[in-house]
Design a protein around this motif. Structure first.
Motif, PDB file in Angstrom:
ATOM      1  N   GLU A  57       0.837  -1.203   0.000  1.00 28.51           N
ATOM      2  CA  GLU A  57       0.000   0.000   0.000  1.00 28.51           C
ATOM      3  C   GLU A  57       0.871   1.252   0.000  1.00 28.51           C
ATOM      4  O   GLU A  57       0.644   2.191  -0.777  1.00 28.51           O
ATOM      5  CB  GLU A  57      -0.922   0.019   1.218  1.00 28.51           C
ATOM      6  N   GLN A  58       1.883   1.278   0.862  1.00 28.52           N
ATOM      7  CA  GLN A  58       2.784   2.431   0.915  1.00 28.52           C
ATOM      8  C   GLN A  58       3.508   2.619  -0.416  1.00 28.52           C
ATOM      9  O   GLN A  58       3.669   3.739  -0.900  1.00 28.52           O
ATOM     10  CB  GLN A  58       3.808   2.236   2.031  1.00 28.52           C
ATOM     11  N   MET A  59       3.956   1.506  -1.015  1.00 28.11           N
ATOM     12  CA  MET A  59       4.708   1.577  -2.268  1.00 28.11           C
ATOM     13  C   MET A  59       3.849   2.136  -3.387  1.00 28.11           C
ATOM     14  O   MET A  59       4.291   2.978  -4.173  1.00 28.11           O
ATOM     15  CB  MET A  59       5.206   0.175  -2.630  1.00 28.11           C
ATOM     16  N   ALA A  60       2.610   1.672  -3.475  1.00 25.88           N
ATOM     17  CA  ALA A  60       1.708   2.168  -4.513  1.00 25.88           C
ATOM     18  C   ALA A  60       1.454   3.661  -4.352  1.00 25.88           C
ATOM     19  O   ALA A  60       1.451   4.417  -5.336  1.00 25.88           O
ATOM     20  CB  ALA A  60       0.392   1.393  -4.472  1.00 25.88           C
ATOM     21  N   HIS A  61       1.257   4.112  -3.119  1.00 30.35           N
ATOM     22  CA  HIS A  61       1.018   5.539  -2.888  1.00 30.35           C
ATOM     23  C   HIS A  61       2.260   6.370  -3.210  1.00 30.35           C
ATOM     24  O   HIS A  61       2.149   7.469  -3.778  1.00 30.35           O
ATOM     25  CB  HIS A  61       0.594   5.765  -1.441  1.00 30.35           C
ATOM     26  N   ALA A  62       3.433   5.868  -2.853  1.00 28.19           N
ATOM     27  CA  ALA A  62       4.670   6.584  -3.167  1.00 28.19           C
ATOM     28  C   ALA A  62       4.831   6.737  -4.672  1.00 28.19           C
ATOM     29  O   ALA A  62       5.213   7.816  -5.169  1.00 28.19           O
ATOM     30  CB  ALA A  62       5.868   5.857  -2.571  1.00 28.19           C
ATOM     31  N   ALA A  63       4.533   5.668  -5.421  1.00 31.90           N
ATOM     32  CA  ALA A  63       4.657   5.717  -6.878  1.00 31.90           C
ATOM     33  C   ALA A  63       3.678   6.718  -7.484  1.00 31.90           C
ATOM     34  O   ALA A  63       4.019   7.450  -8.428  1.00 31.90           O
ATOM     35  CB  ALA A  63       4.416   4.330  -7.464  1.00 31.90           C
ATOM     36  N   THR A  64       2.468   6.779  -6.951  1.00 27.30           N
ATOM     37  CA  THR A  64       1.476   7.728  -7.454  1.00 27.30           C
ATOM     38  C   THR A  64       1.886   9.167  -7.137  1.00 27.30           C
ATOM     39  O   THR A  64       1.776  10.056  -7.996  1.00 27.30           O
ATOM     40  CB  THR A  64       0.097   7.419  -6.851  1.00 27.30           C
ATOM     41  N   ILE A  65       2.377   9.417  -5.935  1.00 29.73           N
ATOM     42  CA  ILE A  65       2.834  10.768  -5.571  1.00 29.73           C
ATOM     43  C   ILE A  65       3.946  11.227  -6.507  1.00 29.73           C
ATOM     44  O   ILE A  65       3.943  12.372  -6.985  1.00 29.73           O
ATOM     45  CB  ILE A  65       3.298  10.800  -4.106  1.00 29.73           C
ATOM     46  N   ALA A  66       4.898  10.345  -6.792  1.00 28.23           N
ATOM     47  CA  ALA A  66       6.006  10.696  -7.680  1.00 28.23           C
ATOM     48  C   ALA A  66       5.506  10.965  -9.097  1.00 28.23           C
ATOM     49  O   ALA A  66       5.930  11.937  -9.751  1.00 28.23           O
ATOM     50  CB  ALA A  66       7.047   9.571  -7.689  1.00 28.23           C
ATOM     51  N   ALA A  67       4.607  10.123  -9.588  1.00 30.65           N
ATOM     52  CA  ALA A  67       4.102  10.286 -10.952  1.00 30.65           C
ATOM     53  C   ALA A  67       3.309  11.579 -11.105  1.00 30.65           C
ATOM     54  O   ALA A  67       3.457  12.289 -12.110  1.00 30.65           O
ATOM     55  CB  ALA A  67       3.233   9.083 -11.320  1.00 30.65           C
ATOM     56  N   ILE A  68       2.483  11.896 -10.127  1.00 32.63           N
ATOM     57  CA  ILE A  68       1.717  13.143 -10.190  1.00 32.63           C
ATOM     58  C   ILE A  68       2.654  14.351 -10.222  1.00 32.63           C
ATOM     59  O   ILE A  68       2.413  15.329 -10.934  1.00 32.63           O
ATOM     60  CB  ILE A  68       0.744  13.252  -8.998  1.00 32.63           C
ATOM     61  N   GLY A  69       3.743  14.282  -9.474  1.00 29.28           N
ATOM     62  CA  GLY A  69       4.727  15.356  -9.508  1.00 29.28           C
ATOM     63  C   GLY A  69       5.306  15.556 -10.892  1.00 29.28           C
ATOM     64  O   GLY A  69       5.457  16.686 -11.378  1.00 29.28           O
ATOM     65  N   MET A  70       5.628  14.440 -11.575  1.00 33.45           N
ATOM     66  CA  MET A  70       6.162  14.530 -12.933  1.00 33.45           C
ATOM     67  C   MET A  70       5.100  15.015 -13.913  1.00 33.45           C
ATOM     68  O   MET A  70       5.375  15.792 -14.822  1.00 33.45           O
ATOM     69  CB  MET A  70       6.684  13.160 -13.368  1.00 33.45           C
ATOM     70  N   GLN A  71       3.860  14.556 -13.729  1.00 38.23           N
ATOM     71  CA  GLN A  71       2.778  15.011 -14.616  1.00 38.23           C
ATOM     72  C   GLN A  71       2.591  16.522 -14.522  1.00 38.23           C
ATOM     73  O   GLN A  71       2.316  17.193 -15.518  1.00 38.23           O
ATOM     74  CB  GLN A  71       1.464  14.293 -14.257  1.00 38.23           C
ATOM     75  N   ARG A  72       2.791  17.066 -13.323  1.00 40.49           N
ATOM     76  CA  ARG A  72       2.666  18.507 -13.118  1.00 40.49           C
ATOM     77  C   ARG A  72       3.939  19.255 -13.495  1.00 40.49           C
ATOM     78  O   ARG A  72       4.030  20.470 -13.323  1.00 40.49           O
ATOM     79  CB  ARG A  72       2.324  18.791 -11.658  1.00 40.49           C
ATOM     80  N   LYS A  73       4.949  18.509 -13.974  1.00 40.51           N
ATOM     81  CA  LYS A  73       6.236  19.101 -14.370  1.00 40.51           C
ATOM     82  C   LYS A  73       6.939  19.789 -13.200  1.00 40.51           C
ATOM     83  O   LYS A  73       7.611  20.814 -13.355  1.00 40.51           O
ATOM     84  CB  LYS A  73       6.061  20.070 -15.539  1.00 40.51           C
ATOM     85  N   MET A  74       6.796  19.223 -12.032  1.00 41.24           N
ATOM     86  CA  MET A  74       7.496  19.722 -10.854  1.00 41.24           C
ATOM     87  C   MET A  74       8.911  19.160 -10.837  1.00 41.24           C
ATOM     88  O   MET A  74       9.151  18.034 -11.305  1.00 41.24           O
ATOM     89  CB  MET A  74       6.763  19.306  -9.579  1.00 41.24           C
TER      90      MET A  74
END
Length: 287
Positions: A57-74
């Motif tokens: 569960e933690q791993m999936a959430h970490a991956a989503t947080i990272a991906a959203i950051g890249m999608q936002r071009k952060m």
């Protein structure tokens, strides 16, 4: 009388030593064929200039947080700050409650304008709101992790985020594709999804986390284009991170293969796979 007491003490100490030795021997396999233990059941290990162990569960959430950051071009630094914040606020778990009306990965509060309880309970929504707030903080890029996080969260413990900076840096390096074969999860038990349902959910998850992504779906899985090795490992690590909740059986990229059974990456002979990532899901039980 003194001699008898001393003799009794010696005897008691001797019995204790024998018992301790027995426990030590009993807990160890002294055979010459002793093998290294497998990774902990249902655990994910991330290795990228450091090591972090998370549950699925933690791993999936970490991956989503990272991906959203890249999608936002952060920038990558923003992902480190976001992960450190989620570590401190929720241990990367999507909590149903918390202090007062706090909810979710970042413990955001509806009463403070973060959104409705239903919205904040969506990890993607919560991550987007955090990055949007961070972007408004002037000079956050040059701040310590804990100072940048505190400017968003306004916690009663402003120094608490800093202790997660190292773990968050390791995760960021792996999840943004700056390390090879760095995320490995062991998946035990019955898959959460199978077949076409798993493939559809996996494709939807990829697009929601990464934005526009032309993944090609088959009955048995997905093929994801990779414009560069870094992009390929971003997607490969995301797929492994979501293996437990999306029924992923196998991921291949860059001459390496991860399997759910082994929970590790190994070399394979797969020429012509440098420009795409493939993911295979568990087939339907009847097939």
């Amino acid at each position: 009388m003194t001699v008898r007491i001393r003799a009794g003490v010696v005897a008691a100490v001797g019995l204790m030593l024998v018992a301790v030795l027995g426990l030590i021997v009993g807990k160890h396999d002294w055979s010459p064929n002793l093998s290294l233990p497998r990774p902990h059941s249902r655990a994910c290990t991330v290795q990228a200039d450091g090591e972090v162990t998370l549950n699925p569960e933690q791993m999936a959430h970490a991956a989503t947080i990272a991906a959203i950051g890249m999608q936002r071009k952060m920038p990558e630094r923003a992902v480190v700050v976001a992960l450190a914040t989620a570590f401190q606020e929720s241990k990367l778990e999507n909590l149903a409650g918390g202090d007062r009306d706090s909810i979710g990965l970042f413990q955001q509060r509806p009463s403070q304008g973060w959104g409705t309880p239903e919205q904040i309970s969506d990890p993607r929504y919560a991550a987007n709101k955090f990055y949007a707030a961070l972007k408004k903080v002037r000079g956050w890029e040059d701040m310590r992790v804990t100072d940048a996080a505190q400017r968003v969260q306004r916690s009663a413990y402003p120094e608490a985020y800093q202790k997660w900076a190292d773990e968050s840096t390791v995760l960021t390096k792996a999840l943004l594709g700056n390390a090879t074969g760095a995320v490995a999860c062991t998946v035990d038990g019955e898959p959460a999804m199978r077949g076409a349902a798993a493939t559809e959910a996996l494709g939807n998850g990829l697009r929601l986390d990464w934005g526009r992504l032309e993944a090609s779906a088959q009955i048995t899985g997905l093929t994801v284009p990779a414009a560069s090795p870094q992009a390929g490992w971003r997607y490969a690590h995301w797929l492994v991170s979501h293996a437990t909740d999306h029924g992923v059986k196998r991921v291949r990229f860059g001459g390496l293969e991860w399997t759910a059974d082994e929970g590790a990456w190994s070399k394979i002979d797969a020429p012509g796979q440098a420009d795409h990532v493939t993911a295979e899901v568990f087939g339907d039980a009847a097939s």
